[in-house]
Scaffold this motif. Sequence first.
Motif, short mmCIF file in Angstrom:
data_model
loop_
_atom_site.label_atom_id
_atom_site.label_comp_id
_atom_site.label_asym_id
_atom_site.label_seq_id
_atom_site.Cartn_x
_atom_site.Cartn_y
_atom_site.Cartn_z
N PRO A 84 0.80 -1.22 0.00
CA PRO A 84 0.00 0.00 0.00
C PRO A 84 0.84 1.28 0.00
N ILE A 85 0.40 2.22 -0.81
CA ILE A 85 0.99 3.56 -0.83
C ILE A 85 0.00 4.51 -0.14
N ALA A 86 -1.28 4.38 -0.47
CA ALA A 86 -2.34 5.20 0.15
C ALA A 86 -3.66 4.47 -0.02
N SER A 87 -4.57 4.71 0.91
CA SER A 87 -5.91 4.12 0.77
C SER A 87 -6.96 5.14 1.18
N GLU A 88 -8.12 5.02 0.54
CA GLU A 88 -9.25 5.91 0.83
C GLU A 88 -8.81 7.37 0.86
N PHE A 89 -8.28 7.83 -0.25
CA PHE A 89 -7.79 9.21 -0.33
C PHE A 89 -8.50 9.95 -1.45
N VAL A 90 -8.63 11.25 -1.27
CA VAL A 90 -9.34 12.09 -2.23
C VAL A 90 -8.35 12.63 -3.25
N VAL A 91 -8.75 12.57 -4.51
CA VAL A 91 -8.00 13.19 -5.59
C VAL A 91 -8.88 14.25 -6.23
N TYR A 92 -8.22 15.26 -6.80
CA TYR A 92 -8.97 16.37 -7.38
C TYR A 92 -8.29 16.83 -8.66
N SER A 93 -9.09 17.10 -9.67
CA SER A 93 -8.57 17.68 -10.90
C SER A 93 -9.10 19.09 -11.05
N ALA A 94 -8.22 20.08 -10.83
CA ALA A 94 -8.60 21.47 -11.04
C ALA A 94 -8.78 21.72 -12.54
N THR A 95 -8.00 21.05 -13.34
CA THR A 95 -8.07 21.20 -14.79
C THR A 95 -9.45 20.83 -15.33
N HIS A 96 -10.01 19.73 -14.83
CA HIS A 96 -11.27 19.21 -15.36
C HIS A 96 -12.46 19.40 -14.41
N GLY A 97 -12.18 19.85 -13.18
CA GLY A 97 -13.24 20.21 -12.25
C GLY A 97 -14.02 19.05 -11.66
N TYR A 98 -13.34 18.04 -11.16
CA TYR A 98 -14.02 16.93 -10.47
C TYR A 98 -13.08 16.38 -9.39
N ALA A 99 -13.68 15.63 -8.49
CA ALA A 99 -12.92 14.98 -7.42
C ALA A 99 -13.45 13.57 -7.23
N GLY A 100 -12.69 12.73 -6.57
CA GLY A 100 -13.14 11.38 -6.26
C GLY A 100 -12.32 10.80 -5.13
N ARG A 101 -12.81 9.69 -4.58
CA ARG A 101 -12.11 9.01 -3.49
C ARG A 101 -11.61 7.66 -4.02
N ASP A 109 2.96 -6.08 -8.40
CA ASP A 109 3.90 -6.54 -9.41
C ASP A 109 4.83 -5.41 -9.85
N GLY A 110 5.23 -4.58 -8.88
CA GLY A 110 6.17 -3.51 -9.16
C GLY A 110 5.58 -2.27 -9.83
N LYS A 111 4.27 -2.25 -10.05
CA LYS A 111 3.63 -1.11 -10.72
C LYS A 111 2.74 -0.34 -9.74
N ARG A 112 2.79 1.00 -9.84
CA ARG A 112 1.91 1.85 -9.05
C ARG A 112 0.50 1.69 -9.62
N THR A 113 -0.37 1.02 -8.85
CA THR A 113 -1.67 0.59 -9.34
C THR A 113 -2.81 1.15 -8.50
N ILE A 114 -3.79 1.73 -9.20
CA ILE A 114 -5.02 2.15 -8.53
C ILE A 114 -5.97 0.96 -8.55
N VAL A 115 -6.55 0.66 -7.39
CA VAL A 115 -7.50 -0.44 -7.26
C VAL A 115 -8.83 0.13 -6.77
N ASP A 116 -9.90 -0.22 -7.47
CA ASP A 116 -11.24 0.19 -7.05
C ASP A 116 -12.03 -1.08 -6.73
N LEU A 117 -12.45 -1.21 -5.48
CA LEU A 117 -13.18 -2.39 -5.01
C LEU A 117 -14.63 -2.33 -5.44
N LYS A 118 -15.15 -3.44 -5.97
CA LYS A 118 -16.54 -3.53 -6.40
C LYS A 118 -17.18 -4.78 -5.79
N THR A 119 -18.36 -4.60 -5.21
CA THR A 119 -19.11 -5.72 -4.63
C THR A 119 -20.36 -6.03 -5.46
#
Length: 192
Positions: A84-101, A109-119
């Motif tokens: 883990p590098i970070a979990s449950e963190f907010v990102v924001y794009s000022a360029t495009h005007g949106y945010a998400g968690r 496997d050595g790659k910086r990977t974003i994971v989104d959990l789906k149930t």
Amino acid sequence: ASPSGVAKVFDLNLADKLSAAAARAGSEWFERRNKSATRGTNVHEKGLEELASGNVPSLADVEEDERGFAQGVIAWWADTKPEPIASEFVVYSATHGYAGRVDLLALIDGKRTIVDLKTGYIGISAHGQLAGYELAAEESGYGPIEAKGLLKVTDEGTYMPLIEGLIAPESFASAVAFYREAKQYGRAVDAQ
């Protein structure tokens, strides 16, 4: 009588019956959606977030109908061994005007990977969501993002291997711009 000679009878109560049936169906749909969203949130908090924090989740803290999903997260974590590098963190794009968690950013496997959990169901919007996260994560200083995937867990305690995100960040940005432009045109058309 109609032109074909068959009498048409209109049930005056039919409109009320259809309206009530539609309201029930809509209410049931919203109830299922809200329950699914609550389940997802709980599995995030009591499963993925605990693991990312270095803790072993307690299944005693998980509702019975959520337990299998949490077991799926635990099984994926044990098999994949993300760093883990970070979990449950907010990102924001000022360029495009949106945010998400974002659920999880980890080395996999050595790659910086974003994971989104789906149930639940995974549709194209989930892939768009990942692309938006990638774009905003890089703009928010969490980049570079080298991979992104959807982690689908089931109520049976299993998981699917990460489903690679299909949409490029540039495509997501174009879709956001188009949606906003279309919304403005819609207002202009409505004003005519």
